[in-house]
Design an enzyme around this catalytic site. Structure first.
Site, PDB file in Angstrom:
ATOM      1  N   GLY A   1       1.739   4.384   3.873  1.00 15.81           N
ATOM      2  CA  GLY A   1       2.662   3.607   3.044  1.00 15.81           C
ATOM      3  C   GLY A   1       3.551   4.520   2.214  1.00 15.81           C
TER       4      GLY A   1
ATOM      5  N   TYR B   1     -13.636  -4.828  10.840  1.00 17.07           N
ATOM      6  CA  TYR B   1     -12.359  -4.076  10.817  1.00 17.07           C
ATOM      7  C   TYR B   1     -11.579  -4.363  12.105  1.00 17.07           C
ATOM      8  CZ  TYR B   1      -9.012  -0.218  10.434  1.00 17.07           C
ATOM      9  OH  TYR B   1      -7.840   0.527  10.357  1.00 17.07           O
TER      10      TYR B   1
ATOM     11  N   GLY C   1       0.827  -1.212   0.000  1.00 13.79           N
ATOM     12  CA  GLY C   1       0.000   0.000   0.000  1.00 13.79           C
ATOM     13  C   GLY C   1       0.857   1.255   0.000  1.00 13.79           C
ATOM     14  N   ALA C   2       1.927   1.215  -0.821  1.00 11.25           N
ATOM     15  CA  ALA C   2       2.935   2.289  -0.783  1.00 11.25           C
ATOM     16  C   ALA C   2       2.518   3.543  -1.546  1.00 11.25           C
ATOM     17  CB  ALA C   2       4.252   1.761  -1.355  1.00 11.25           C
ATOM     18  N   ASN C   3       1.386   3.480  -2.239  1.00  9.66           N
ATOM     19  CA  ASN C   3       1.011   4.631  -3.071  1.00  9.66           C
ATOM     20  C   ASN C   3       0.252   5.707  -2.311  1.00  9.66           C
ATOM     21  OD1 ASN C   3      -1.079   2.336  -3.369  1.00  9.66           O
ATOM     22  ND2 ASN C   3      -2.244   4.153  -3.926  1.00  9.66           N
TER      23      ASN C   3
ATOM     24  N   GLY D   1      -1.097   7.555   1.717  1.00 10.33           N
ATOM     25  CA  GLY D   1      -1.112   7.668   3.177  1.00 10.33           C
ATOM     26  C   GLY D   1       0.174   7.239   3.867  1.00 10.33           C
TER      27      GLY D   1
HETATM   28  N1  LIG Z   1      -5.185   6.542   8.831  1.00 19.57           N
HETATM   29  C1  LIG Z   1      -5.508   6.172  10.067  1.00 19.57           C
HETATM   30  O1  LIG Z   1      -5.999   6.965  10.884  1.00 19.57           O
HETATM   31  C2  LIG Z   1      -5.270   4.755  10.490  1.00 19.57           C
HETATM   32  C3  LIG Z   1      -5.603   4.397  11.810  1.00 19.57           C
HETATM   33  C4  LIG Z   1      -5.352   3.106  12.242  1.00 19.57           C
HETATM   34  C5  LIG Z   1      -4.776   2.190  11.383  1.00 19.57           C
HETATM   35  N2  LIG Z   1      -4.485   2.545  10.095  1.00 19.57           N
HETATM   36  C6  LIG Z   1      -3.896   1.509   9.225  1.00 19.57           C
HETATM   37  O2  LIG Z   1      -2.867   2.070   8.449  1.00 19.57           O
HETATM   38  C7  LIG Z   1      -2.691   1.306   7.266  1.00 19.57           C
HETATM   39  C8  LIG Z   1      -2.487   2.243   6.088  1.00 19.57           C
HETATM   40  O3  LIG Z   1      -3.682   2.952   5.845  1.00 19.57           O
HETATM   41  P1  LIG Z   1      -3.715   4.484   5.439  1.00 19.57           P
HETATM   42  O4  LIG Z   1      -4.324   5.206   6.581  1.00 19.57           O
HETATM   43  O5  LIG Z   1      -2.431   4.930   4.898  1.00 19.57           O
HETATM   44  O6  LIG Z   1      -4.845   4.440   4.307  1.00 19.57           O
HETATM   45  P2  LIG Z   1      -4.804   4.722   2.726  1.00 19.57           P
HETATM   46  O7  LIG Z   1      -4.231   6.056   2.444  1.00 19.57           O
HETATM   47  O8  LIG Z   1      -6.196   4.424   2.262  1.00 19.57           O
HETATM   48  O9  LIG Z   1      -3.808   3.603   2.198  1.00 19.57           O
HETATM   49  C9  LIG Z   1      -4.201   2.253   2.170  1.00 19.57           C
HETATM   50  C10 LIG Z   1      -3.342   1.558   1.135  1.00 19.57           C
HETATM   51  O10 LIG Z   1      -3.718   0.166   1.114  1.00 19.57           O
HETATM   52  C11 LIG Z   1      -3.893  -0.200  -0.245  1.00 19.57           C
HETATM   53  N3  LIG Z   1      -4.748  -1.368  -0.421  1.00 19.57           N
HETATM   54  C12 LIG Z   1      -6.054  -1.507  -0.119  1.00 19.57           C
HETATM   55  N4  LIG Z   1      -6.485  -2.723  -0.517  1.00 19.57           N
HETATM   56  C13 LIG Z   1      -5.419  -3.354  -1.068  1.00 19.57           C
HETATM   57  C14 LIG Z   1      -5.237  -4.607  -1.691  1.00 19.57           C
HETATM   58  N5  LIG Z   1      -6.239  -5.468  -1.856  1.00 19.57           N
HETATM   59  N6  LIG Z   1      -4.006  -4.931  -2.146  1.00 19.57           N
HETATM   60  C15 LIG Z   1      -2.981  -4.062  -2.025  1.00 19.57           C
HETATM   61  N7  LIG Z   1      -3.100  -2.849  -1.477  1.00 19.57           N
HETATM   62  C16 LIG Z   1      -4.320  -2.497  -1.009  1.00 19.57           C
HETATM   63  C17 LIG Z   1      -4.491   1.040  -0.886  1.00 19.57           C
HETATM   64  O11 LIG Z   1      -4.426   0.964  -2.295  1.00 19.57           O
HETATM   65  P3  LIG Z   1      -5.388   1.905  -3.220  1.00 19.57           P
HETATM   66  O12 LIG Z   1      -4.812   3.288  -3.155  1.00 19.57           O
HETATM   67  O13 LIG Z   1      -5.284   1.269  -4.558  1.00 19.57           O
HETATM   68  O14 LIG Z   1      -6.758   1.836  -2.619  1.00 19.57           O
HETATM   69  C18 LIG Z   1      -3.553   2.090  -0.289  1.00 19.57           C
HETATM   70  O15 LIG Z   1      -2.337   2.088  -0.974  1.00 19.57           O
HETATM   71  C19 LIG Z   1      -3.901   0.384   7.175  1.00 19.57           C
HETATM   72  O16 LIG Z   1      -3.518  -0.926   7.538  1.00 19.57           O
HETATM   73  C20 LIG Z   1      -4.861   0.951   8.201  1.00 19.57           C
HETATM   74  O17 LIG Z   1      -5.696  -0.038   8.762  1.00 19.57           O
HETATM   75  C21 LIG Z   1      -4.715   3.798   9.637  1.00 19.57           C
END
Ligand SMILES: NC(=O)c1ccc[n+]([C@@H]2O[C@H](COP(=O)([O-])OP(=O)(O)OC[C@H]3O[C@@H](n4cnc5c(N)ncnc54)[C@H](OP(=O)(O)O)[C@@H]3O)[C@@H](O)[C@H]2O)c1
Length: 311
Positions: free
Chosen positions: A26, A175, A20-22, A24
């Protein structure tokens, strides 16, 4: 303690895979690791988004490490196996695996293998990816696997009798289950690595509340009108994606991070702040339950239909 990305030790010569490097956390994790000289494999389900992220990181003056795009759809075990095969053939080694990608609280949907989307993507996809990549990490000094969980682990429960939410689906419970599974997996992996005498470490991290695409994607998938309102009210609590990425960067690179450690923000009950060791959900401290989850996950991946191509 105010640990920042400036404290990341030199990563030259090291290879890091970030799922998920693209977007947030990642993207910020990849940026910070590349800035310290790591070769970063941007493991993403959309090649176009991955290329865009790569361009962005390459144009950032701070990026000194190489950046490579790796197609990976965690909701498809054949794609997971193909990604692991590609890393094996292209690099033959790996130093850091950051299990970061995730989806949050969509309506009930299934992965390509018929698993509930959140359990299948957030947990089983990373479970299968890690097992396939472990041989590449084995002999690398300082190798680490970091699995990104969430504060949602604290209200999570593993419904062993209904893991896929077939009888009852609540998108937030699902979740919570997937994020509890993330931390249970990280702890069980550490126990297994230690029992094998492996030097590879497994750790967990959570970002608190971070402004990323996670919330907008969740809202778009559900069409909820109340959640945007709630997020707007909570907005002052949210920190930047770069701050949110610090706990996983700490877990991945800080010499003082400990095997099986769990890191998160130090303020507002773990919602924001600087990385520190934070408490693990009591449900994850039961080693028997962690072992049970591992065994069930192994069986589910082995029996997955359609069968993933063997790496
Ligand atoms: N942000 C918060 O407040 C928060 C809080 C608690 C935990 N987290 C955790 O942090 C992690 C990163 O999330 P983020 O907040 O950075 O959200 P994000 O910006 O939505 O990034 C999520 C990433 O996961 C990718 N992804 C989703 N489904 C996938 C799949 N089937 N195969 C490969 N990649 C996939 C997305 O790809 P696309 O761009 O193609 O959708 C995106 O690159 C997650 O595990 C989340 O549960 C975040």
């Amino acid at each position: 303690m105010r640990w920042t990305a400036d404290a990341i030790p030199d990563q030259s010569g090291r290879i890091a895979l970030v799922t998920g490097a693209n977007s947030g956390l990642g993207l910020e994790t990849s940026r910070a690791l590349a800035a310290r000289g790591a070769t970063v494999l941007l493991a993403c389900r959309s090649r176009a988004k991955a290329e865009k992220a790569r361009e962005e990181l390459l144009t950032a003056a701070a990026s000194t490490g190489a950046l490579d795009v790796l197609p990976l759809d965690l909701a498809d075990l054949a794609s997971v196996a193909a990604a692991a095969k590609a890393v094996t053939e292209r690099y033959g080694r790996l130093d850091l695996l950051i299990n970061n990608a995730g989806v949050m609280a969509p309506p009930r949907m299934l992965t390509r293998n018929g698993f509930e989307l959140q359990f299948g993507t957030n947990h089983l996809g990373h479970f299968a990816l890690t097992l396939a990549l472990l041989p590449l990490l084995r002999d690398r000094p300082g190798a680490r696997v970091v699995t990104v969980t969430s504060g949602a682990q604290y209200f999570g429960r593993i419904a062993f009798d209904d893991l896929q939410g077939e009888r009852r689906y609540d998108r937030w419970r699902a979740y919570g289950q997937s994020k509890l599974a993330n931390v249970m997996f990280a702890l069980e992996l550490q126990r297994r690595l230690a029992a094998q005498g492996s030097g590879t470490l497994s750790l967990a991290a959570h970002p608190g509340f971070a402004r990323t695409n996670l919330q907008p994607a969740s809202i778009a998938a559900t069409g909820s009108w109340i959640e945007p309102l709630a997020y707007r009210l909570m907005d002052p609590l949210f920190q930047s994606a770069a701050m949110g990425a610090l706990p996983q960067l700490f877990a991945a690179t800080a010499p003082e991070a400990r095997p099986g450690g769990h890191y998160g923000p130090d303020q507002w009950g773990g919602l924001r702040g600087w990385p520190t060791e934070v408490r693990i959900a009591p449900a994850a401290l039961d080693a028997g339950q962690c072992r049970r989850l591992w065994e069930v996950s192994e069986a589910l991946c082995a029996a997955a239909s359609p069968q993933p191509a063997l790496a």
